[in-house]
Design a protein around this motif. Structure first.
Motif: not given
Lengths: 337, 107
Positions: A33, A36-39, A43-44, A67, A70, A82
């Motif tokens: 992805d 920098p973070q999953p979701g 998330a973004e 969450d 995950m 990531l």
């Protein structure tokens, strides 16, 4: 080289749930992805927004759903790449694929599931016709090295956190900082907003409100921008740099050049079978695909992922017989080998 | 309840006269998407992207833009006094005859 049974491009809700369904078939997954973070979007863009159409949850916050996903896939121990975006794909002699990211990380798998949602998050670019000509020649959408702006004349556009943060920071670095904003109020953190107002009063920052940059000028390098201000004549400002900081927006990106059939910015798949694309071994699931009657919903992505992995299993283990098992029968996924 | 007519001018300047139901709590972004007009609606109507940015061309009285909508318009381009996000405009009887023009897309 990272090797896995199923390579998933995009770690949004669909990509994450794919790990679960593949895991039930004992397939190992790896996700790539650009964020920098999953979701993904959840998330973004909207971690604090409630979602109402996940079966079994009358309401769930987007961030909480990520969450939970995950947590749900943890037993299957997926790998993550990531902060890198998938750029190229090549087919190997053994019928598997190698996907390489913008940072050169290579991944090999017999099947690739594109779960890229709306695409890679990239800076939002103002629709000014000759803007591309000045990219890296005075126009930057991201500040990578603030030293680049030392003793330069910088114009910053935007009203959010990143525009305000860089205005404050560059006030001490650049020779001249002008902040151009559409309104008179800003939506950043209150103390940053106060700081910018303070710098403006001290004359360290030039605040140009009710205004926007509408044109860029220069021969080779950027030398001037035109600013349109409400109720006033257009303003020409001499500058060395312009930083349009308008946040991120998703675009399909390099995947568009993989030879996949694209329609309206989405990958055409066969929804009667297994969400396969026109390239055997590459599937597309979730918001990134399209077919007659397509709905861009998280729950549809979950369904597509579940169907798709059955097909990907056959590519990963052509000699094994697939037998579908219900998780309820197995007494939870924790009991898997 | 009967449908209302909204006039949507696309980015090529072509006007589309669309019948929109008022009993489904539909917003203008959804109406555009249902008629395959080139509006992305990236965030799904939460005023969290600006892909449904449009200009209100008729003098209909609209609900005022929320702080969230104004914040998002900050990230759009070529914003005018009559700029709105389509997803924040809900189809109701008073909006019969509403005329909007789709704003240029940014990429």
């Amino acid at each position: 080289m990272i090797e896995t049974d199923l390579l998933i491009i995009g770690a949004g809700p669909t990509g994450l749930f794919t790990v679960f369904e593949a895991g039930l078939l004992k397939m190992k997954c790896h996700l790539i992805d650009s964020l920098p973070q999953p979701g993904g979007q959840l998330a973004e863009i909207y971690p604090k927004k409630p979602i109402y159409d996940i079966p079994g949850y009358p309401v769930v916050m987007a961030g909480e759903l990520v969450d939970n996903l995950m947590e749900q896939i943890k037993p299957f121990n997926p790998g993550f790449t990531l902060g890198e975006s998938a750029v190229t794909i090549e087919k190997c002699e053994d019928d598997s694929f190698i996907v390489t990211t913008d940072k050169g990380t290579q991944h090999k798998a017999p099947s690739v599931a594109v779960a890229g949602g709306l695409g890679v998050f990239t800076p939002r670019k103002p629709p000014i016709e000759n803007l591309p000509a000045f990219e890296d020649k005075g126009v930057d959408y991201i500040v990578r090295d603030p030293e680049k702006f030392r003793d330069k004349r910088v114009v910053i556009s935007g009203g959010g956190d990143s525009a305000l943060d860089w205005t404050v920071f560059l006030a001490d670095v650049a020779s001249e900082v002008s902040l151009v904003h559409r309104r008179t109020s800003f939506r950043g953190h209150l103390d940053t907003v106060d700081k910018v107002q303070e710098l403006a009063q001290q004359g360290k920052v030039k605040l140009i409100t009710n205004a926007e940059v509408v044109d860029v000028h220069g021969t080779d390098q950027l030398s001037q921008v035109t600013i349109k201000q409400k109720g006033a004549d257009d303003l020409l400002i001499d500058c060395d740099h312009w930083l349009p900081l308008f946040g991120l927006t998703p675009t399909l990106g390099p995947i568009a050049d993989w030879g996949l059939e694209i329609e309206k910015n989405a990958i055409v798949v066969d929804n009667a079978t297994d969400y396969r694309s026109n390239i055997e071994g590459i599937y597309a699931i979730g918001d990134v695909n399209t077919y007659p009657g397509k709905l861009k919903l998280i729950l549809c992505g979950f369904h597509e992922a579940t169907i798709m992995v059955q097909s990907a299993f056959k590519r990963a283990f052509p000699d094994k017989k697939l037998s579908f098992k219900y998780t309820t029968v197995m007494g939870g996924v924790g009991s898997l080998e | 309840m009967s449908d209302i007519t909204v006039h949507i001018i696309d980015r090529e300047g072509v006007q589309h006269d669309i019948a929109a139901p008022t009993d489904m709590n539909l917003n203008l972004m959804e109406v555009c998407k249902a008629h395959e007009l080139p509006v992305k609606g990236t965030c799904g109507g939460m005023a969290m992207c600006a892909s449904c940015h449009c200009y209100i061309e008729s003098d209909h009285e609209l609900n005022e833009a929320s702080e969230d909508e104004e914040d998002m318009l900050d990230q759009a381009f070529f914003v005018e006094d009559n700029s709105r996000l389509g997803c924040q405009i809900f189809m109701k009887e008073e909006l019969d005859g509403l005329t909007v023009r789709l704003a240029e897309e940014s990429e």
